[in-house]
Design an enzyme around this catalytic site. Structure first.
Site, PDB file in Angstrom:
ATOM      1  CG  HIS A 144      -7.589  -4.147   4.269  1.00 36.03           C
ATOM      2  ND1 HIS A 144      -7.639  -2.774   4.196  1.00 36.03           N
ATOM      3  CD2 HIS A 144      -6.876  -4.549   3.179  1.00 36.03           C
ATOM      4  CE1 HIS A 144      -6.996  -2.366   3.113  1.00 36.03           C
ATOM      5  NE2 HIS A 144      -6.508  -3.417   2.483  1.00 36.03           N
TER       6      HIS A 144
ATOM      7  CG  HIS B 263      -4.114  -0.622   3.966  1.00 32.88           C
ATOM      8  ND1 HIS B 263      -5.076   0.348   3.788  1.00 32.88           N
ATOM      9  CD2 HIS B 263      -3.779  -1.052   2.726  1.00 32.88           C
ATOM     10  CE1 HIS B 263      -5.318   0.481   2.490  1.00 32.88           C
ATOM     11  NE2 HIS B 263      -4.542  -0.355   1.826  1.00 32.88           N
TER      12      HIS B 263
ATOM     13  CG  HIS C 193      -9.641  -5.143  -0.793  1.00 33.25           C
ATOM     14  ND1 HIS C 193      -9.072  -5.095  -2.034  1.00 33.25           N
ATOM     15  CD2 HIS C 193      -8.657  -4.801   0.087  1.00 33.25           C
ATOM     16  CE1 HIS C 193      -7.797  -4.748  -1.918  1.00 33.25           C
ATOM     17  NE2 HIS C 193      -7.523  -4.567  -0.646  1.00 33.25           N
TER      18      HIS C 193
ATOM     19  CG  ASP D 212      -7.187  -0.817  -0.087  1.00 31.24           C
ATOM     20  OD1 ASP D 212      -7.120   0.402   0.150  1.00 31.24           O
ATOM     21  OD2 ASP D 212      -6.183  -1.544  -0.241  1.00 31.24           O
TER      22      ASP D 212
HETATM   23 FE    FE Z   1      -4.222  -0.849  -0.146  1.00 29.31          FE
HETATM   24 ZN    ZN Z   2      -5.729  -3.616   0.411  1.00 33.50          ZN
END
Ligand code: FE
Ligand code: ZN
Length: 265
Positions: A52, A57, A108, A137
């Site tokens: 994502h 990330h 998320h 996540d």
């Molecule tokens: Fe994260």
């Molecule tokens: Zn995240």
């Protein structure tokens, strides 16, 4: 083939799979720990998988791609550093002789994806590392991600899709949130013996400075309240906490459980 979590920032893990010559990393929020691991192992970076768009990330993607030319695979519906191969539900990614299946898991973030490596003939080279799941996540050990861009119904459906994977799946999450999640889980299900046992196990790991991850999906089904929101014990606890009506739908119960965790200290 070996799997290691590279710690980044306060509590992120950048997952690295490597075969002694080449490596794959997942969600490199920071390039530095990846460059260090590549140098230490004399490894070539073959691919970068991104679940994502959040910076913790993706922050290292551009520098790693520029330095190594590694192919980047990411979520079709999100904005991450270009160029990357856009993937969504039903797509596959082939890297280092491994085949990953892509699962859409919104909640998320709106376009969040997971990478699942099944234990099949194609992934024989992975040995006992398969089946393996990189879920960013969305699913944490004993917890789940916050609903930043999606609804409770979406997150519940995403977690249902992950919970349906084989019980021996190794679950590689994006953060070391396990002990904090377990404190909440104990509050929801104080009588869950599996949870008590798993908590002792994780506390011992953390006391030795070791990661609690990867977790096993079968364990998550027994201890993770967000995979258990239809269980009588969890239902009763959420109703008592949030004062939901008896007619509350599954997604309403899940939303109340998520809100309870948001407020939990
Ligand atoms: Fe994260
Ligand atoms: Zn995240």
């Amino acid at each position: 083939m070996t799997l290691v979590p590279l710690p980044a920032f306060a509590d992120n893990y950048i997952w690295m799979l490597q075969d002694g010559r080449n490596a794959i990393v997942v969600d490199p929020g920071d390039a530095a720990p990846v460059f260090e691991a590549l140098a230490r192992g004399n490894l070539q970076l073959a691919a970068i998988l991104v679940t994502h768009h959040h910076p913790d990330h993706t922050g290292g993607v551009a520098a790693l791609h520029a330095a190594t030319g590694a192919q980047v695979f990411g979520p079709a519906r999100e904005t991450i550093p270009e160029p990357f191969t856009r993937l969504s539900q039903g797509d596959g990614a082939e890297v280092l002789g491994l085949r990953f299946e892509v699962i859409d898991i919104p909640g998320h973030t709106a376009g969040h994806i997971a990478f699942f490596m099944p234990a099949d003939a194609h992934n024989a080279v992975a040995g006992e590392l398969a089946p393996l799941l990189f879920c960013g996540d969305t699913l944490f050990s004993a917890g789940c991600g916050r609903l930043f861009e999606g609804t409770a119904a979406q997150m519940l459906a995403s977690l249902d899709a992950l919970a349906a994977l084989p019980g021996n799946t190794r679950v590689c999450c994006g953060h070391e949130y396990t002990l904090a999640n377990l404190r909440f889980a104990q509050t929801v299900e104080p009588g869950n013996a599996d949870l008590t046992q798993y908590t002792a196990h994780c506390e011992a790991l953390r006391a030795r400075g070791e990661p609690t991850l990867p977790s096993q999906l079968a364990t998550e089904r027994l201890v993770n309240p967000f995979l258990r929101s239809r269980e009588a014990t969890v239902l009763r606890a959420v109703h008592a906490h949030a004062g939901l009506s008896a007619q509350a739908a599954e997604a309403d119960v899940f939303a109340a459980l998520r809100q309870w965790k948001n407020d939990f200290r």
